[in-house]
Design a protein around this motif. Structure first.
Motif, PDB file in Angstrom:
ATOM      1  N   ALA A 123     -17.670 -22.037  39.785  1.00  0.00           N
ATOM      2  CA  ALA A 123     -17.642 -22.881  38.834  1.00  0.00           C
ATOM      3  C   ALA A 123     -17.234 -24.151  39.785  1.00  0.00           C
ATOM      4  CB  ALA A 123     -16.765 -22.780  37.639  1.00  0.00           C
ATOM      5  N   ASP A 160     -19.286 -25.689  41.971  1.00  0.00           N
ATOM      6  CA  ASP A 160     -20.356 -26.308  42.436  1.00  0.00           C
ATOM      7  C   ASP A 160     -21.617 -25.726  41.915  1.00  0.00           C
ATOM      8  OD1 ASP A 160     -21.961 -28.006  44.141  1.00  0.00           O
ATOM      9  OD2 ASP A 160     -20.817 -27.485  45.914  1.00  0.00           O
ATOM     10  N   ILE A 193     -24.912 -24.541  39.894  1.00  0.00           N
ATOM     11  CA  ILE A 193     -25.167 -24.086  38.479  1.00  0.00           C
ATOM     12  C   ILE A 193     -24.013 -23.789  37.800  1.00  0.00           C
ATOM     13  CG2 ILE A 193     -26.341 -22.557  37.038  1.00  0.00           C
ATOM     14  CD1 ILE A 193     -28.378 -22.144  39.602  1.00  0.00           C
ATOM     15  N   ARG A 202     -13.454 -20.466  44.913  1.00  0.00           N
ATOM     16  CA  ARG A 202     -12.387 -20.474  46.032  1.00  0.00           C
ATOM     17  C   ARG A 202     -11.819 -21.337  46.560  1.00  0.00           C
ATOM     18  NH1 ARG A 202     -17.085 -18.729  50.381  1.00  0.00           N
ATOM     19  NH2 ARG A 202     -18.333 -20.571  49.738  1.00  0.00           N
ATOM     20  N   LEU A 246     -13.986 -14.110  46.505  1.00  0.00           N
ATOM     21  CA  LEU A 246     -14.500 -13.066  46.295  1.00  0.00           C
ATOM     22  C   LEU A 246     -14.702 -12.068  47.529  1.00  0.00           C
ATOM     23  CD1 LEU A 246     -17.096 -14.029  43.618  1.00  0.00           C
ATOM     24  CD2 LEU A 246     -14.798 -12.754  43.059  1.00  0.00           C
ATOM     25  N   ALA A 247     -14.771 -12.842  48.742  1.00  0.00           N
ATOM     26  CA  ALA A 247     -15.059 -12.203  50.002  1.00  0.00           C
ATOM     27  C   ALA A 247     -13.924 -11.298  50.179  1.00  0.00           C
ATOM     28  CB  ALA A 247     -15.444 -13.042  50.915  1.00  0.00           C
ATOM     29  N   LYS A 253     -29.625  -8.896  44.418  1.00  0.00           N
ATOM     30  CA  LYS A 253     -30.025  -9.209  43.208  1.00  0.00           C
ATOM     31  C   LYS A 253     -31.083  -8.067  42.559  1.00  0.00           C
ATOM     32  CE  LYS A 253     -28.318 -13.408  43.050  1.00  0.00           C
ATOM     33  NZ  LYS A 253     -27.260 -13.723  42.368  1.00  0.00           N
ATOM     34  N   THR A 276     -29.557 -27.296  44.309  1.00  0.00           N
ATOM     35  CA  THR A 276     -28.103 -27.023  44.831  1.00  0.00           C
ATOM     36  C   THR A 276     -28.086 -26.671  46.081  1.00  0.00           C
ATOM     37  OG1 THR A 276     -28.527 -24.618  44.588  1.00  0.00           O
ATOM     38  CG2 THR A 276     -28.002 -25.438  42.481  1.00  0.00           C
TER      39      THR A 276
HETATM   40  P1  NDP Z   1     -23.985 -22.998  45.083  1.00  0.00           P
HETATM   41  O1  NDP Z   1     -24.078 -22.333  46.631  1.00  0.00           O
HETATM   42  O2  NDP Z   1     -24.456 -24.041  44.821  1.00  0.00           O
HETATM   43  O3  NDP Z   1     -22.911 -22.248  44.444  1.00  0.00           O
HETATM   44  C1  NDP Z   1     -22.278 -21.084  44.443  1.00  0.00           C
HETATM   45  C2  NDP Z   1     -20.792 -20.926  43.678  1.00  0.00           C
HETATM   46  O4  NDP Z   1     -20.523 -19.853  44.362  1.00  0.00           O
HETATM   47  C3  NDP Z   1     -19.797 -21.832  44.438  1.00  0.00           C
HETATM   48  O5  NDP Z   1     -19.084 -22.599  43.464  1.00  0.00           O
HETATM   49  C4  NDP Z   1     -19.023 -21.193  45.368  1.00  0.00           C
HETATM   50  O6  NDP Z   1     -17.995 -21.853  45.795  1.00  0.00           O
HETATM   51  C5  NDP Z   1     -19.309 -19.970  44.740  1.00  0.00           C
HETATM   52  N1  NDP Z   1     -18.769 -18.942  46.024  1.00  0.00           N
HETATM   53  C6  NDP Z   1     -19.510 -18.497  46.909  1.00  0.00           C
HETATM   54  N2  NDP Z   1     -19.009 -17.540  47.760  1.00  0.00           N
HETATM   55  C7  NDP Z   1     -17.655 -17.245  46.959  1.00  0.00           C
HETATM   56  C8  NDP Z   1     -16.683 -16.276  46.985  1.00  0.00           C
HETATM   57  N3  NDP Z   1     -16.457 -15.560  48.208  1.00  0.00           N
HETATM   58  N4  NDP Z   1     -15.442 -16.642  46.305  1.00  0.00           N
HETATM   59  C9  NDP Z   1     -15.473 -17.292  45.160  1.00  0.00           C
HETATM   60  N5  NDP Z   1     -16.539 -18.096  44.968  1.00  0.00           N
HETATM   61  C10 NDP Z   1     -17.454 -18.248  45.863  1.00  0.00           C
HETATM   62  O7  NDP Z   1     -25.162 -21.972  44.304  1.00  0.00           O
HETATM   63  P2  NDP Z   1     -26.117 -22.098  43.154  1.00  0.00           P
HETATM   64  O8  NDP Z   1     -25.534 -22.987  42.003  1.00  0.00           O
HETATM   65  O9  NDP Z   1     -27.655 -22.456  43.649  1.00  0.00           O
HETATM   66  O10 NDP Z   1     -26.273 -20.506  42.430  1.00  0.00           O
HETATM   67  C11 NDP Z   1     -25.741 -20.014  41.550  1.00  0.00           C
HETATM   68  C12 NDP Z   1     -26.286 -18.804  41.174  1.00  0.00           C
HETATM   69  O11 NDP Z   1     -27.554 -18.942  40.987  1.00  0.00           O
HETATM   70  C13 NDP Z   1     -26.107 -17.831  42.391  1.00  0.00           C
HETATM   71  O12 NDP Z   1     -25.958 -16.245  41.804  1.00  0.00           O
HETATM   72  C14 NDP Z   1     -27.411 -17.728  43.059  1.00  0.00           C
HETATM   73  O13 NDP Z   1     -27.990 -16.549  43.526  1.00  0.00           O
HETATM   74  C15 NDP Z   1     -28.375 -18.039  41.714  1.00  0.00           C
HETATM   75  N6  NDP Z   1     -29.824 -18.507  41.980  1.00  0.00           N
HETATM   76  C16 NDP Z   1     -30.023 -19.796  42.233  1.00  0.00           C
HETATM   77  C17 NDP Z   1     -31.270 -20.491  42.568  1.00  0.00           C
HETATM   78  C18 NDP Z   1     -31.255 -21.967  42.913  1.00  0.00           C
HETATM   79  O14 NDP Z   1     -32.438 -22.269  43.202  1.00  0.00           O
HETATM   80  N7  NDP Z   1     -30.158 -22.569  43.104  1.00  0.00           N
HETATM   81  C19 NDP Z   1     -32.248 -19.538  42.356  1.00  0.00           C
HETATM   82  C20 NDP Z   1     -32.027 -18.096  41.879  1.00  0.00           C
HETATM   83  C21 NDP Z   1     -30.732 -17.542  41.647  1.00  0.00           C
HETATM   84  P3  NDP Z   1     -17.793 -22.951  46.816  1.00  0.00           P
HETATM   85  O15 NDP Z   1     -17.943 -24.259  45.892  1.00  0.00           O
HETATM   86  O16 NDP Z   1     -16.383 -22.878  47.313  1.00  0.00           O
HETATM   87  O17 NDP Z   1     -18.774 -22.751  48.192  1.00  0.00           O
END
Ligand code: NDP
Length: 249
Positions: A24, A26, A28, A48, A76-77, A174, A205
């Motif tokens: 949450a 960053d 979506i 994280r 989550l890693a 996925k 994003t």
């Molecule tokens: P972003 O990279 O903008 O955001 C990803 C989020 O996941 C961030 O809050 C990030 O944290 C968090 N995150 C990543 N790794 C970890 C971890 N190890 N532990 C905890 N939190 C973690 O991605 P999107 O908003 O684009 O994607 C959101 C979802 O939508 C994903 O599941 C993606 O696969 C899916 N999706 C997105 C598409 C797109 O076009 N954007 C298309 C299809 C699917 P931090 O801020 O710390 O990096």
């Protein structure tokens, strides 16, 4: 079923609902946290990075809806079973139940062919995108069973439905996410819990930028523009909708 992409929620649709959103901080996940909070939900912001989560926390407070969000920091890693148990215990103590669980956090990994794909990156992507969602779901199920109208949302992708060259572990993760969602939905077919997948589609994003660095970002929808299916699935209008995979675009 209405066209969930044009779903228009009532202003207080999510009032009194307790919703945990992973990733949450960053993209979506952040946009969904703000929208759901605006609709009255009590949000648990998972991520994280504490500083980024605190910024989202402040943005929600500024909405002045009278419901304070919470922050749950779990990487989550690297999280072990104690970390998941501690999170579930905190949720039980603070809220006593969970009405919504949105598995949104994911990582992209490398854009290489299977032949060239690095095995440790493969493991990390599968772990964060699939195994962590399984572990979090498992500890949250007892809390979801305390809700009158519980909903789980997994986040899929177009490459999780049809395999595409050079999408490697991300695409496979996925497909696995769709599978996890279907298995869980079927296990709860006769209960209150609904379990569905959402495919956001191309969205502006950081992850999308990493996947398509040369793309014209202005042509992409912003996260705020693709949220209707998430809101539909979190609220009471999607009662009995389960085992589905919805497109946002
Ligand atoms: P972003 O990279 O903008 O955001 C990803 C989020 O996941 C961030 O809050 C990030 O944290 C968090 N995150 C990543 N790794 C970890 C971890 N190890 N532990 C905890 N939190 C973690 O991605 P999107 O908003 O684009 O994607 C959101 C979802 O939508 C994903 O599941 C993606 O696969 C899916 N999706 C997105 C598409 C797109 O076009 N954007 C298309 C299809 C699917 P931090 O801020 O710390 O990096």
């Amino acid at each position: 079923m209405p066209d969930h992409r044009n779903y228009s929620p009532a202003p207080d649709l999510l009032r009194d609902r307790i919703v945990l959103i992973t990733g949450a901080s960053d993209g979506i996940g952040r946009a969904l946290a703000l929208r759901a909070a605006r609709l009255g939900a009590q949000i648990i912001l998972h991520g994280r990075n504490v500083q980024k989560l605190e910024k989202v926390y402040d943005e929600i407070e500024a909405l002045d809806r009278g419901v304070r969000p919470s922050i749950a920091v779990v990487d989550l890693a690297s999280a072990d079973s104690d970390a998941y148990r501690d999170l579930a215990e905190m949720l039980l103590k603070e809220f006593g139940r969970l009405d919504g669980l949105v598995h949104n956090a994911s990582i992209l990994g490398d854009r290489f062919s299977i032949e060239q794909y690095d095995a440790s990156t493969w493991q990390r992507v599968m772990h964060v995108n699939v195994t962590a969602a399984f572990a979090l779901t498992q500890v949250c199920l007892p809390l979801l069973h305390q809700s009158d109208d519980p909903s789980i949302i997994f986040t899929s992708s177009g490459v999780g439905r049809t395999g595409r060259a050079f999408w490697g572990a991300y695409a496979v993760s996925k497909f696995a996410t769709e599978g996890l969602s279907q298995v869980l939905a079927d296990e709860h077919r006769h209960g209150k819990l609904r379990v569905n997948c959402v495919n956001p589609g191309a969205t502006r994003t950081n992850m999308r930028l990493a996947a398509y660095p040369g793309e014209n970002r202005d042509k992409l929808k912003r996260p705020e523009e693709i949220l209707a299916p998430y809101i539909y699935l979190l609220g009471p209008d999607s009662k009995n909708v389960t085992g589905e995979s919805l497109d946002c675009q």
